[in-house]
Design an enzyme around this catalytic site. Structure first.
Site, PDB file in Angstrom:
ATOM      1  N   ASP A  54      41.019  42.065  48.287  1.00 44.13           N
ATOM      2  CA  ASP A  54      40.432  42.887  49.458  1.00 44.13           C
ATOM      3  C   ASP A  54      39.634  42.378  49.776  1.00 44.13           C
ATOM      4  OD1 ASP A  54      43.304  44.161  48.247  1.00 44.13           O
ATOM      5  OD2 ASP A  54      41.810  45.946  47.510  1.00 44.13           O
ATOM      6  N   HIS A 107      43.224  47.296  55.653  1.00 39.73           N
ATOM      7  CA  HIS A 107      42.128  47.845  54.204  1.00 39.73           C
ATOM      8  C   HIS A 107      41.499  48.660  55.059  1.00 39.73           C
ATOM      9  CE1 HIS A 107      40.789  48.060  50.461  1.00 39.73           C
ATOM     10  NE2 HIS A 107      39.820  47.592  50.135  1.00 39.73           N
ATOM     11  N   HIS A 111      36.700  51.224  55.412  1.00 36.79           N
ATOM     12  CA  HIS A 111      36.515  51.080  53.719  1.00 36.79           C
ATOM     13  C   HIS A 111      36.615  52.506  53.045  1.00 36.79           C
ATOM     14  CE1 HIS A 111      36.995  50.410  49.589  1.00 36.79           C
ATOM     15  NE2 HIS A 111      37.202  48.611  50.067  1.00 36.79           N
ATOM     16  N   HIS A 206      38.990  41.147  44.514  1.00 40.30           N
ATOM     17  CA  HIS A 206      37.952  41.102  45.262  1.00 40.30           C
ATOM     18  C   HIS A 206      37.503  39.216  46.004  1.00 40.30           C
ATOM     19  CE1 HIS A 206      38.337  44.895  44.331  1.00 40.30           C
ATOM     20  NE2 HIS A 206      38.324  44.983  44.861  1.00 40.30           N
TER      21      HIS A 206
HETATM   22 ZN   LIG Z   1      38.028  47.897  48.660  1.00 43.80          ZN
END
Ligand SMILES: [Zn+2]
Ligand SMILES: *[C@@H]1O[C@H](CO)[C@@H](O)[C@H](O)[C@H]1NC(C)=O
Ligand SMILES: *[C@@H]1O[C@H](CO)[C@@H](O)[C@H](O)[C@H]1NC(C)=O
Length: 256
Positions: A54, A107, A111, A206
């Site tokens: 992500d 995504h 955010h 991540h």
């Molecule tokens: Zn995220």
């Protein structure tokens, strides 16, 4: 019995004889690909694991793609428009990931916690990211990961209306929570090769974090190989081989 069933049954028999092994596809009970608006938390295809990254594209995304490719692993990148920099400044990484068989998914642009936003604002977040991904890879994604994994019935409805499936996790590496790669591996190993229900894991990592591409990822790849798991995209781990639709580029290539 319907004639088609007879033909398919016959083909499955022939395939079984030819391969002299289990043929799990024809007429099997594998679940169908879930529709838009569904929250997915594990893989349905046996022997698979989905590595997911992500918050990129970050500065090391190109290196991470090289590491995955060298290992024969496919992964899924949930990219944002403007979190660790502007997506257009790292468009070449996103394109390289896509062209070498990884899945590119959304995504959101900034955010936010989508459960705190109205449908109009959610659509703006999604559409801007969608347009950027179309501008970069030429296709519109159909999978997204909710920021903070935060979901509600209302936001799922809005995301579904936009044509997206939602992707959760079954194992959180907690790399975002300052766990070292070794500590993340303790969590991943504890999860076992499958979920308690026997499904493949969807592992959360991540990409822009310092140690995730070069330290945690190689350990996860080792773990997957040791457990004989096939590292595939989220879509493929659900039996979906084209996780995109078509969309027109609009040539706006700025994050401001
Ligand atoms: Zn995220
Ligand atoms: C949705 O939220 C935004 C941002 O808070 C606000 O400006 C807008 O008026 C809201 N729209 C609706 C239809 O409620
Ligand atoms: C391009 O797409 C973005 C995001 O959907 C939008 O905000 C922008 O107005 C579009 N630009 C043009 C020239 O259509």
């Amino acid at each position: 019995m319907h004639p088609t069933t007879v033909i398919l049954g016959g083909l499955a028999c022939l395939a079984q004889m030819a391969l002299a092994g289990p043929v799990p596809t024809f007429g099997s009970s594998l679940p169908p690909v879930p529709p838009a608006g569904t929250l997915i938390t594990s893989c349905t295809r046996p022997g698979t694991v989905a590595l997911t990254f992500d918050d990129g594209p970050g500065p090391e995304m190109g290196k991470l793609v090289d590491i995955l490719n060298a290992a024969g692993a496919k992964a899924t990148f949930f990219v944002s428009g403007a979190v660790y920099g502007c997506i257009y400044d790292r468009a070449e990484f996103v394109r390289k990931a896509f062209l070498t068989g990884h899945q590119v998914a959304s995504h959101t642009w900034t955010h936010p916690d989508l459960t705190a936003l109205n449908a109009t604002t959610i659509k703006t977040e999604m559409k801007r990211t969608e347009q950027a991904i179309i501008n970069i890879i030429g296709l519109k994604p159909t999978y997204m990961r909710p920021p903070f994994l935060a979901t509600s019935d209302a936001m799922k409805k809005t995301i579904g209306d936009l044509g997206y499936k939602l992707v959760g996790v079954s194992t959180d590496s907690q790399d975002w929570n300052n766990l070292t790669p070794a500590e993340s591996m303790v969590r991943i190993e504890a999860g076992g090769p499958t979920t308690p229900e026997g499904n493949g894991h969807i592992i959360l990592m991540h990409e822009p974090l310092a140690t995730t591409p070069t330290q945690l990822t190689p350990l996860v790849i080792q773990w997957a190989k040791k457990n004989k798991l096939k590292m595939v995209t989220v879509a493929e781990c659900l039996g979906d081989y084209f996780p995109y639709t078509f969309g027109l580029p609009n040539f706006t290539k700025t994050c401001s």
